[in-house]
Scaffold this active site. Sequence first.
Site, short mmCIF file in Angstrom:
data_model
loop_
_atom_site.label_atom_id
_atom_site.label_comp_id
_atom_site.label_asym_id
_atom_site.label_seq_id
_atom_site.Cartn_x
_atom_site.Cartn_y
_atom_site.Cartn_z
CB SER A 102 -0.92 -0.01 1.22
OG SER A 102 -1.61 1.20 1.35
NE ARG A 106 -1.70 3.99 1.24
CZ ARG A 106 -2.57 4.15 2.22
NH1 ARG A 106 -2.70 5.32 2.81
NH2 ARG A 106 -3.31 3.14 2.61
CB THR A 127 9.10 -12.37 -13.18
OG1 THR A 127 10.21 -13.26 -13.43
CG2 THR A 127 9.26 -11.14 -14.06
CD GLU A 129 3.90 -8.98 -14.64
OE1 GLU A 129 3.00 -8.54 -13.91
OE2 GLU A 129 3.86 -10.09 -15.16
#
Length: 190
Positions: A102, A106, A127, A129
């Site tokens: 979180s 943000r 992995t 992304e």
Amino acid sequence: MLLSDRDLRAEISAGRLGIDPFDDSLVQPSSVDVRLDCMFRVFNNTRYTHIDPAQRQDELTSAVEPTKGDPFVLHPGEFVLGSTLEIFSLPGDLAGRLEGKSSLGRLGLLTHSTAGFIDPGFSGHITLELSNVANLPITLWPGMKIGQLCILKLTSPSEHPYGSSGVGSKYQGQRGPTPSRSYQNFIRST
């Protein structure tokens, strides 16, 4: 069923859920924090005119490792592959769900674009992304907490877990950020 901290520790102690290296302080109420490894794969935007998931494009990405002690800088709008520091091994009756942190979300950091599910039977680094949707660069420090892995108990063990013959497990045993292997089992409708 989502495993609690107590259940996670029991699965790890029994040797059924493998996390290497394991740090007990990373166990949260219903997940395990995962850390960022030091290797990344960046896209070579000048090697191809487009990305084709049906074709092998070996020069689409290049491996990059920041100098020891330095961060990797992820620029606004940039997408790179990273990986977890930890190697995970799941038995045939446990699956995983990778979620972002979180506090990092943000700041505009996306940990995975779509591939957050970890099949039962998977073994290897996960992995990541990584995308920066903020307007400023984000520094990514090797070893930092980058996400959290939730572990789910299946109603029964998988008949053909990831890594079984015939399943098409392209990423079993992967080390570091692994580029797409979509071409290996790409199907076109006719």
